[in-house]
Design an enzyme around this catalytic site. Structure first.
Site, PDB file in Angstrom:
ATOM      1  NE  ARG A  62      56.065  17.572  48.990  1.00 20.24           N
ATOM      2  CZ  ARG A  62      57.294  17.489  48.481  1.00 20.24           C
ATOM      3  NH1 ARG A  62      57.945  18.573  48.099  1.00 20.24           N
ATOM      4  NH2 ARG A  62      57.871  16.313  48.343  1.00 20.24           N
ATOM      5  CE1 TYR A 115      40.859  31.404  62.454  1.00 18.26           C
ATOM      6  CE2 TYR A 115      42.933  31.230  61.269  1.00 18.26           C
ATOM      7  CZ  TYR A 115      41.824  30.637  61.826  1.00 18.26           C
ATOM      8  OH  TYR A 115      41.670  29.277  61.738  1.00 18.26           O
ATOM      9  CG  ASP A 187      43.224  36.973  56.144  1.00 18.97           C
ATOM     10  OD1 ASP A 187      42.212  36.994  55.408  1.00 18.97           O
ATOM     11  OD2 ASP A 187      43.492  36.024  56.896  1.00 18.97           O
ATOM     12  CE  LYS A 212      36.773  30.475  57.584  1.00 15.76           C
ATOM     13  NZ  LYS A 212      38.113  29.887  57.478  1.00 15.76           N
TER      14      LYS A 212
END
Length: 398
Positions: A62, A115, A187, A212
């Site tokens: 994790r 976004y 971003d 992306k």
């Protein structure tokens, strides 16, 4: 002649080789995939060294995995940061970062257009935790100065912006943020590090949806936050460990590593195709407006040229036929796919307002963000032959 080090290599070479020694892995040119959740230790002392900070070995999947670790080192090298943390999605990276660095009573300044899912986090998620979210127009100096105050802890924005593809001045906004001691989180998904590296212009942390352009093939979900080592490790041990747990699988990390190897050449082709499409759309009688960072006469081109090496594959345009003309045009497309994502080898088109109207049936209060008109169409220009892309648009616009 002295031996060259990895720091001497150019971007495309780093994207293929950084952080990996094939000889140390039995000569395997492609990095192995460590499909394990748990790591064992030869002794209790060795195990305890990890928890005391004396060892950086992996303990549990994790927090980190060797395949993930290689991807993080490579992404940090490409962004020009000290460290990086890979997460299970782009919004996972955004959430882990902000939840690790903000507490009740803190203030974050956010550009008014971002976004949509990140917008929901800002409008609904963070305020529920007592975090003051200030939505502002960071495209002007006046709007920036008005929004950023001594109370501001983080300034967050995208450039180019989703879905409008407009650009924001990283250096100007970062200067304003630093004057009050605030961190700057950018971003940069639409550009990728192949075209834009925000830390070179004053940003502290860079976010990407690896889904992306960086992966580039539309077959994984992943995200990354890159920045100073101290901050990234805080996000790893707080946001990633027990607040979101948004850990990517080793296979996903491997696929992103594979995508990275062609990032530079893909972004070059995406940009070449997109500028050709933008130039066609500008002259088309059915198109009212085209937004593309490197288009002649484009608002913000001066900023784009200063902080980007090319315009990427993202553009937006508006139809003279208005909102009612968008769906018929999109439905006539034969090559370009109707899809919500971007940055794939395949060209993808998306009508933001059309989806907002559909969502109102379930969420009546949902609205378009400032700067996004009802007739705005977002186009992710892919790697098909540009003549075929242009022809498909022309027949749909006819």
């Amino acid at each position: 002649m002295s031996k060259r080090t990895e720091s001497d290599f150019h971007f495309a070479t780093k994207a293929i080789h950084h952080g990996y020694d094939a000889i140390a892995h039995q000569g395997a040119v492609s990095p192995p995939i460590f499909m394990t959740s748990t790591f064992s230790f030869e002794s209790s002392a060795e195990f305890q060294a990890v928890f005391s900070g004396e060892s950086d070995r992996c303990v549990y999947g994790r927090q980190q995995n060797p395949t993930q670790k290689l991807l993080e080192e490579r992404l940090a090298a490409l962004e020009g940061t000290e460290a990086a943390l890979v997460q299970a999605s782009g919004i996972g990276a955004i959430g882990s970062t902000l939840l690790s660095l903000l507490s009740a009573g803190d203030q974050i300044v956010v550009h008014h257009t971002i976004y949509a899912t990140a917008g929901s986090l800002m409008d609904e998620g963070l305020p529920r935790l007592g975090i003051d979210v200030v939505r502002a127009d960071l495209s002007t100096d006046e709007g920036t100065q008005k929004a950023i105050t001594p109370k501001t802890k983080i300034v967050y924005f995208e450039t180019p912006i989703n879905p409008s593809t407009e650009v924001l001045d990283i250096r100007r906004i970062s200067k304003a943020a630093k004057s009050v001691g605030a961190l700057v989180v950018v971003d940069s998904t639409f550009a990728s590090p192949a075209l834009q590296r925000p830390v070179e212009h004053g940003a502290d942390i860079v976010i990407h949806s690896l889904t992306k352009y960086i992966n580039g093939h539309g077959d994984v979900l992943a995200g990354v936050a890159a920045g100073p080592h101290e901050i990234i490790e805080k996000i790893r041990t707080t946001g990633a460990k027990y607040m979101t747990g948004a850990t990517p699988s080793p296979m996903v990390c491997y696929l992103v590593l594979r995508g990275l190897k062609t990032l530079a050449i893909r972004m070059q082709k995406h940009s070449e195709n997109a500028i050709a499409v933008a130039q066609m759309l500008v002259t088309h009688p059915g198109v009212a407006k085209v937004n593309y960072p490197f288009l002649a006469g484009s608002v913000g081109k001066e900023i784009a040229v200063r902080q980007m090496s090319a315009g990427s594959g993202m553009l937006s345009f508006e139809l003279k036929a208005g909102f009612d003309g968008v769906a018929p045009m999109i439905d006539k497309l034969q090559l370009i796919s109707r899809g919500i994502s971007l940055g794939d080898t395949d060209s993808l088109i998306y009508h933001t307002a059309g989806m907002v109207e559909a969502r109102k049936k379930l969420s009546p209060g949902v609205m378009l963000m400032p700067g996004v008109s009802r007739e705005l169409v977002r186009l992710s220009v892919g790697l098909e032959d540009v003549n075929d892309i242009i022809q498909d648009l022309k027949q749909a616009l006819a």
